[in-house]
Design a protein around this motif. Structure first.
Motif, PDB file in Angstrom:
ATOM      1  N   ILE A 255      41.180  35.918  76.416  1.00  0.00           N
ATOM      2  CA  ILE A 255      42.125  36.508  77.365  1.00  0.00           C
ATOM      3  C   ILE A 255      41.401  37.487  78.284  1.00  0.00           C
ATOM      4  O   ILE A 255      41.652  37.534  79.493  1.00  0.00           O
ATOM      5  N   ALA A 256      40.469  38.252  77.721  1.00  0.00           N
ATOM      6  CA  ALA A 256      39.661  39.164  78.543  1.00  0.00           C
ATOM      7  C   ALA A 256      38.834  38.371  79.551  1.00  0.00           C
ATOM      8  O   ALA A 256      38.735  38.742  80.725  1.00  0.00           O
ATOM      9  N   ALA A 257      38.246  37.261  79.097  1.00  0.00           N
ATOM     10  CA  ALA A 257      37.431  36.426  79.985  1.00  0.00           C
ATOM     11  C   ALA A 257      38.275  35.834  81.106  1.00  0.00           C
ATOM     12  O   ALA A 257      37.848  35.805  82.278  1.00  0.00           O
ATOM     13  N   GLY A 274      36.547  25.792  82.851  1.00  0.00           N
ATOM     14  CA  GLY A 274      37.452  25.611  81.719  1.00  0.00           C
ATOM     15  C   GLY A 274      37.206  26.690  80.684  1.00  0.00           C
ATOM     16  O   GLY A 274      36.089  27.193  80.531  1.00  0.00           O
ATOM     17  N   VAL A 275      38.249  27.053  79.960  1.00  0.00           N
ATOM     18  CA  VAL A 275      38.138  28.096  78.931  1.00  0.00           C
ATOM     19  C   VAL A 275      38.880  27.639  77.672  1.00  0.00           C
ATOM     20  O   VAL A 275      40.021  27.181  77.748  1.00  0.00           O
ATOM     21  N   VAL A 276      38.217  27.775  76.530  1.00  0.00           N
ATOM     22  CA  VAL A 276      38.838  27.464  75.237  1.00  0.00           C
ATOM     23  C   VAL A 276      38.610  28.643  74.300  1.00  0.00           C
ATOM     24  O   VAL A 276      37.494  29.169  74.203  1.00  0.00           O
ATOM     25  N   GLY A 277      39.674  29.064  73.616  1.00  0.00           N
ATOM     26  CA  GLY A 277      39.573  30.161  72.655  1.00  0.00           C
ATOM     27  C   GLY A 277      39.626  29.661  71.227  1.00  0.00           C
ATOM     28  O   GLY A 277      39.399  28.484  70.942  1.00  0.00           O
ATOM     29  N   PHE A 278      39.949  30.585  70.314  1.00  0.00           N
ATOM     30  CA  PHE A 278      40.007  30.250  68.883  1.00  0.00           C
ATOM     31  C   PHE A 278      40.970  31.216  68.212  1.00  0.00           C
ATOM     32  O   PHE A 278      40.809  32.429  68.339  1.00  0.00           O
ATOM     33  N   PRO A 282      49.932  34.518  69.470  1.00  0.00           N
ATOM     34  CA  PRO A 282      51.116  34.325  70.324  1.00  0.00           C
ATOM     35  C   PRO A 282      50.833  34.514  71.808  1.00  0.00           C
ATOM     36  O   PRO A 282      51.380  33.793  72.656  1.00  0.00           O
ATOM     37  N   GLN A 283      49.974  35.469  72.155  1.00  0.00           N
ATOM     38  CA  GLN A 283      49.681  35.746  73.561  1.00  0.00           C
ATOM     39  C   GLN A 283      49.007  34.566  74.257  1.00  0.00           C
ATOM     40  O   GLN A 283      49.073  34.439  75.481  1.00  0.00           O
ATOM     41  N   ALA A 284      48.350  33.695  73.486  1.00  0.00           N
ATOM     42  CA  ALA A 284      47.674  32.541  74.080  1.00  0.00           C
ATOM     43  C   ALA A 284      48.657  31.600  74.772  1.00  0.00           C
ATOM     44  O   ALA A 284      48.300  30.902  75.720  1.00  0.00           O
ATOM     45  N   ALA A 285      49.896  31.591  74.314  1.00  0.00           N
ATOM     46  CA  ALA A 285      50.916  30.714  74.886  1.00  0.00           C
ATOM     47  C   ALA A 285      51.692  31.372  76.024  1.00  0.00           C
ATOM     48  O   ALA A 285      52.528  30.721  76.653  1.00  0.00           O
ATOM     49  N   TRP A 286      51.426  32.647  76.294  1.00  0.00           N
ATOM     50  CA  TRP A 286      52.131  33.329  77.376  1.00  0.00           C
ATOM     51  C   TRP A 286      51.857  32.636  78.710  1.00  0.00           C
ATOM     52  O   TRP A 286      50.761  32.106  78.947  1.00  0.00           O
ATOM     53  N   THR A 293      43.262  26.356  72.897  1.00  0.00           N
ATOM     54  CA  THR A 293      42.596  27.081  71.817  1.00  0.00           C
ATOM     55  C   THR A 293      42.620  26.301  70.514  1.00  0.00           C
ATOM     56  O   THR A 293      43.355  25.321  70.374  1.00  0.00           O
ATOM     57  N   VAL A 294      41.803  26.738  69.580  1.00  0.00           N
ATOM     58  CA  VAL A 294      41.781  26.158  68.236  1.00  0.00           C
ATOM     59  C   VAL A 294      42.802  26.902  67.383  1.00  0.00           C
ATOM     60  O   VAL A 294      42.817  28.131  67.338  1.00  0.00           O
ATOM     61  N   VAL A 295      43.646  26.150  66.712  1.00  0.00           N
ATOM     62  CA  VAL A 295      44.730  26.729  65.917  1.00  0.00           C
ATOM     63  C   VAL A 295      44.252  27.032  64.504  1.00  0.00           C
ATOM     64  O   VAL A 295      43.771  26.144  63.799  1.00  0.00           O
ATOM     65  N   GLN A 296      44.382  28.306  64.108  1.00  0.00           N
ATOM     66  CA  GLN A 296      44.218  28.687  62.705  1.00  0.00           C
ATOM     67  C   GLN A 296      45.619  28.847  62.120  1.00  0.00           C
ATOM     68  O   GLN A 296      46.401  29.654  62.627  1.00  0.00           O
TER      69      GLN A 296
END
Length: 337
Positions: A255-257, A274-278, A282-286, A293-296
């Motif tokens: 999110i910072a990136a 492109g950007v992918v997180g991990f 919840p904020q990832a879906a805002w 992102t990768v779901v844990q």
């Protein structure tokens, strides 16, 4: 209403056994609805409240689980606290929380924890030294590491178990996705160099890139910190030739990136980068981020953690590591197929 009533007085008034009174006030214990109603009515009449301290002296169990956290800034861990606390409370346990410095060994904190006669310890985003693992084992207190794997085999002999998602597989999935979507200058924004989660995610990512005969374009460390992740992003994109994709070791840094890429550098995501997180916090879906992102799975990880605690509370259970599968959820920060 009389004060100072004991369980025997409640049992006599309710016309049940003293063990029925005990079961009524023990979460999860088997007791009929009729018995429960009579005991609760008698307890209300007498002003009786069960004494947890007295019960712990009899059962030699405090019903307290210590939770040690070292990284509350990441939105993933408040979810862990909520789900873990709810799960344990439903089973009659109380959660005693301790905060420590991120990724510093927690010997001082754990020495204090052991004074509370806890039944078990869960360590999330915190480090445990082999000496403290041995101390916990010697006092019969099981330790489960959450989202972290011990970095030495010495822990296994001291009853330390672990629960993680499949971080290595997650790193591979990210590389495979970005390559399949046509990205070629793929950079990696790492977390902490010595954390097992970061090492495994980076390992899987590098393996998949190597198998595709694609070099990792660049890398930097954001130390799982929002501002340091911003600065690391600026550095990665400061050269004349810039990355066209960024794998970030967790959503907090991703999110910072994204803020830097869009607001400071004016780059279009996902067209130009492109950007992918991990984690899938919840904020990832805002709507402002819509981060791929990768779901844990917090629920599955918490379930496994509580299961390991119960196993380790039995003397015959051997320590073990549980790995929970992960998957990618695609949103708007990677080109469509």
């Amino acid at each position: 209403m009389r004060s100072g009533a004991n369980a025997q007085a409640v049992a006599e008034l309710a016309k049940v056994s003293q063990s029925a009174v005990s079961r009524t006030f023990t979460p999860g214990a088997s007791v009929s609805e009729d018995t429960r109603a009579r005991v609760l009515a008698a307890a209300k009449t007498l002003g009786y409240r069960p004494n947890a301290l007295a019960r712990s002296l009899i059962t030699r169990r405090s019903q307290i689980i210590a939770l040690v956290m070292g990284y509350l800034e990441n939105q993933f861990y408040p979810l862990v606290i909520e789900k873990l606390s709810q799960k344990l409370q439903k089973q009659g346990y109380h959660v005693l929380m301790f905060i420590t410095e991120q990724d510093e060994q927690t010997d001082g904190v754990l020495a204090e924890i052991l004074q509370y006669q806890v039944d078990g310890v869960v360590m999330a985003s915190a480090m445990l030294s082999p000496d403290l693992a041995r101390q916990c084992a010697d006092t019969g207190v099981p330790v489960v590491m959450f989202n972290r794997v011990p970095q030495t085999h010495a822990f296994a002999s001291h009853g330390t178990s672990a629960v993680t998602s499949d971080n290595r597989r997650g790193g591979r999935l990210v590389a495979e996705l970005l390559l399949a979507r046509g990205y070629r200058r793929i950079a990696f924004l790492a977390g902490l160099e010595n954390s097992s989660t970061n090492l495994e995610r980076e390992r899987g990512f590098h393996e998949a890139m190597a198998e595709a005969r694609m070099p990792v374009f660049a890398s930097a460390h954001g130390h799982y910190d929002f501002e340091r992740a911003k600065q690391a992003t600026r550095e990665l994109f400061a050269g004349e030739e810039k990355p066209d994709a960024l794998f970030v070791a967790n959503d907090h840094m991703a999110i910072a990136a994204l803020d830097v890429l869009r607001q400071e550098l004016g780059l279009k995501v996902p067209q130009e980068v492109g950007v992918v997180g991990f984690d899938d916090v919840p904020q990832a879906a805002w709507g402002a981020y819509r981060l791929t992102t990768v779901v844990q799975s917090v629920e599955e990880m918490v379930e496994a953690t509580v299961g390991l605690l119960h196993e380790q509370m039995r003397e015959d259970a051997a320590p073990r590591n549980v790995v929970i599968p992960c998957r990618i959820v695609e949103r708007d920060t990677v080109r469509a197929a």
